[in-house]
Design an enzyme around this catalytic site. Structure first.
Site, short mmCIF file in Angstrom:
data_model
loop_
_atom_site.label_atom_id
_atom_site.label_comp_id
_atom_site.label_asym_id
_atom_site.label_seq_id
_atom_site.Cartn_x
_atom_site.Cartn_y
_atom_site.Cartn_z
N TYR B 37 0.76 -0.99 -0.04
CA TYR B 37 0.13 -0.11 0.07
C TYR B 37 0.84 1.16 0.04
O TYR B 37 1.97 1.22 0.64
CB TYR B 37 -0.69 0.26 0.99
N HIS B 193 -13.78 2.48 5.32
CA HIS B 193 -12.65 1.77 5.19
C HIS B 193 -12.18 0.80 5.98
O HIS B 193 -11.12 0.19 5.99
CB HIS B 193 -11.29 2.61 4.81
N ARG B 223 -5.19 7.77 -8.61
CA ARG B 223 -4.38 6.73 -8.14
C ARG B 223 -4.95 5.61 -8.85
O ARG B 223 -6.17 5.44 -9.35
CB ARG B 223 -4.34 6.70 -6.55
N ASN B 225 -5.78 1.14 -7.95
CA ASN B 225 -5.97 -0.02 -7.06
C ASN B 225 -6.11 -0.99 -8.00
O ASN B 225 -6.52 -0.90 -9.12
CB ASN B 225 -7.08 0.64 -6.18
N GLU B 265 -8.56 -0.31 -10.99
CA GLU B 265 -9.46 0.74 -10.75
C GLU B 265 -8.59 1.94 -11.00
O GLU B 265 -7.71 2.25 -10.36
CB GLU B 265 -10.09 0.79 -9.13
N TYR B 316 -7.62 -10.50 1.60
CA TYR B 316 -8.48 -9.23 1.47
C TYR B 316 -9.03 -9.23 0.01
O TYR B 316 -10.13 -8.94 -0.23
CB TYR B 316 -8.04 -7.95 1.98
N LYS B 317 -8.02 -9.54 -1.00
CA LYS B 317 -8.43 -9.32 -2.31
C LYS B 317 -9.06 -10.52 -2.77
O LYS B 317 -9.44 -10.69 -3.91
CB LYS B 317 -7.24 -9.02 -3.00
#
Lengths: 328, 355
Positions: B37, B193, B223, B225, B265, B316-317
């Site tokens: 991150y 979040h 940005r 993601n 994204e 998480y992904k």
């Protein structure tokens, strides 16, 4: 991702403008109106926004923030009103004495640190003196959208009450003018009492007035998030001091009549900023080493930040002592 | 520039495909051989010609099919588009921004004619020619946010800014990576979040919030993601998890190259001028593994990133279970050669696969 790395200049984007009118409002206040130099419409703005005016005063660049007071739905004109401050550092005097219709100037894009809370069922505005300016834009905006509002406007006397005649003529039932010299005062407790649920209060004026409104509202049980204020601090003069900027690897002198931020800019350091009045937080700078006393004057840092001696807001705050090293 | 629009689906038979041009301009998100991150923000002021970064709102070959998919999702679940009552002005801001940007950036596809508050909007690909009154909702068939985002690729979160906090108070969300507008509506930045692992401890969100609160008018930011999706599904929503979650178990060594997609994204951030709200467009790009590895640099790098990603992030992904199979596939395309820095494909300069 670095698709196209660009280094931005500090501050908001800029717009080249031409001074289209200079209108004396009263003995202290003058209105300046601008059109865009490229003939295109101005970007729309939200009421409460300010612009930073760039003034080329001899060899010196002055950057002063002023609330936009024009109707936000009018894309042809931006307008500000400037109160002459004879004891200030010279920005307002420069505007009053030097700026003429036809002059080329540069404004920043609008930045809003004093927005309307759009959930409000009603907006109550409390203005002191030149603090009327953001409310002029807010009133124009709410009149277009049909929002409920009222204004309580204190000024020294009728002659110095900028725009008070226009406002009372246009909105006789919504505008309450109060003149100090007539022995009048805003009946704050009465006006806070009995407002409908969901009312928000906005205050813009001298520091004492802002504190009085916050304190009184709190004492009457108003939630803090329903009370909004904006006060731009003008950087105050102070004793000259010396600063080492370790990233830039230079030692600079901060003069009596300039801010630390201005001294950095004069020495070619591109330091971040937006409001230049201690409110937005953009110029927050880490202190690497200090032997002396800080003169913190901002609204941004918390009290423990001030006490820690680890941070400073160079737009308004100063330093008295032998050594100051900043991470800039 | 003329765009040949695909006729394709993101459900059922999954006929979605990327052309060679779409593969080469894919927003590959890894600028080095590892990922962690960061608040990887940069200004959104154009980018190389033909890249997805060039225009304010990228329109590509998937435009019409994506808009058809959005209409299907909305017909089944109207709560994918919501706007709290105080956000209507921000909806008009969004409509204005998208109409002005698209008509300026794609004059052959979109036209906007403004006569005071009387506006005529022409969307040629979708066959729309509509005259309405700006700021008068009664002249549109639905709210301004829904109207324009039914004609614009990507999801849109509209964030109100109050007292140094952002609130998820409006949005159009039909192409999301497993989050729900209906669940998040009205939440503040830290609340929505909350499910993200590690980043809170790293102070990522505090820094990100500080940055976003200071995104200024005239200075948008962006940005990237990313995550992983099995089958080219746009709508990977919690509401429909029972439909798409199970598809993750259908991967085999034979079909993984075609079925497994990298989902990227392109997130942009705009300060809206009239409302002072923050517009957060989230544009989803999908690419099959077999198309990624057609670019030798990307094949090498994706293998290394997936291999070295911390377990928390792979969980998480949502691909921790399939990671071994992904690595078996991707390792065929990693010959151990070094990769050039940056995200670009570098097809001219990077060597072909050495095996």
């Amino acid at each position: 991702m670095s698709a196209a790395p660009q280094k931005a200049r500090a501050g908001a984007e800029r717009i080249d403008v031409t001074v289209s009118a200079v209108v004396p409002v009263n003995d202290l206040v003058t209105r300046f109106e601008f059109t865009r130099a490229d003939g295109r419409p101005f970007p729309p703005f939200s009421p409460g926004a300010h612009t930073v005016v760039e003034m080329q005063d001899g060899g010196r660049t002055r950057l002063n923030p002023y609330s936009l007071m024009s109707d936000p739905s009018d894309p042809t004109t931006y307008a500000i009103s400037v109160r002459r401050d004879d004891a200030g550092r010279g920005g307002s005097l420069f505007m009053h004495r030097n700026v003429k219709p036809g002059d080329a100037m540069t404004l920043s894009y609008p930045v809003n640190l004093f927005p309307l809370d759009r959930r409000a069922r009603k907006h109550v505005f409390i203005a002191g003196g030149i603090g009327i300016t953001p409310f002029l834009a807010m009133i124009a905006h709410l009149e277009h959208l049909g929002g409920a509002w009222e204004l309580h406007y204190a000024s020294r006397n009728r002659a110095l009450g900028s725009y008070v005649e226009d406002l009372t003529a246009k909105y006789p039932h919504k505008v309450h003018a109060i003149f100090d010299e007539d022995g009048e005062a805003i009946a704050l407790e009465d006006l806070l009492d009995g407002q409908p649920l969901g009312t928000h209060v906005y205050v813009c004026g001298p520091a004492g007035m802002i504190k009085w409104v916050h304190d009184t509202a709190t004492a009457h049980g108003w939630p803090a998030e329903n009370v909004h204020s904006e006060e731009f601090l003008a950087p105050q003069p102070g004793k000259p001091f010396e600063v080492r900027l370790c990233k830039s690897d230079i030692v600079i002198q901060v003069g009596e009549n300039e801010s630390l931020l201005e001294a950095m800019e004069r020495c070619g350091v591109d330091a971040p900023f937006l409001c230049r009045g201690g409110a937005c937080g953009q110029c927050e700078t880490e202190v690497v080493e200090a032997d002396g006393t800080f003169d913190h004057r901002d609204h941004w840092l918390e009290e423990d930040d001030h006490a820690s001696g680890k941070k400073i807001m160079p737009c308004v705050s100063r330093f008295i002592g032998e050594t100051l090293v900043l991470d800039r | 520039m003329t765009i040949q629009f695909n006729d394709e689906t993101f459900r059922d038979d999954y006929s979605f495909r990327n052309s060679d041009r779409a593969i080469k301009r894919f927003p590959f998100p890894f600028h080095e051989d590892s990922y962690m991150y960061s608040v990887n923000m940069e200004q959104h002021r154009g980018g190389p010609s033909g890249s997805v970064y060039e225009k304010r709102f990228d329109v590509d070959e998937h435009y019409l099919s994506e808009m058809r998919d959005r209409a299907i999702v909305l017909a089944e679940d109207p709560l994918r588009c919501q706007s709290l009552p105080h956000m209507t002005l921000a909806g008009w801001d969004t409509l204005e921004l998208i109409m002005v940007s698209k008509s300026e950036d794609y004059p052959d596809l979109f036209e906007l004619h403004r006569d005071g508050s009387r506006w005529r909007w022409v969307n040629k690909p979708m066959g729309i020619d509509h005259t309405f009154t700006f700021l008068d909702e009664t002249t549109l068939p639905c709210g301004p946010l829904e109207y324009i985002t039914r004609q614009a690729q990507g999801d849109y979160a509209v964030l109100d800014q109050r007292g140094d906090m952002l609130y998820m108070d409006a949005g159009m969300v039909t192409t999301q990576a497993d989050w729900s507008l209906d669940f998040d509506i009205g939440m503040d930045f830290f609340e929505w979040h909350a499910p993200v692992p590690l980043a809170h401890e790293m102070g990522i969100f505090k820094r990100a919030l500080k940055f976003l609160l200071n995104v200024q008018q005239g200075a948008p930011a962006r940005r990237l993601n990313w995550t992983m999706t099995v089958n080219p599904l746009l709508d990977t929503s919690p509401e429909n998890y029972h439909k798409w979650g199970i598809q993750k178990t259908t991967l085999t060594p034979e079909n993984i190259g075609a079925k497994q997609h990298l989902r990227v994204e392109l997130q942009t951030f705009y300060r809206l001028p009239r409302s002072n709200a923050l517009l957060f467009p989230i544009r989803c790009y999908l690419i099959a593994f077999q198309d990624i590895v057609s670019v030798p640099k990307w094949g090498r790098r994706l293998h290394r990133v997936v291999r070295d990603l911390p377990d928390e992030l792979a969980t998480y992904k949502g691909f921790i279970a399939n990671r071994p199979m992904m690595l078996d596939y991707l390792s065929q395309y990693d010959d151990g050669l070094p990769t050039s820095p940056g995200v670009w494909p570098d097809l001219e300069t990077e060597p072909p696969l050495q095996r």
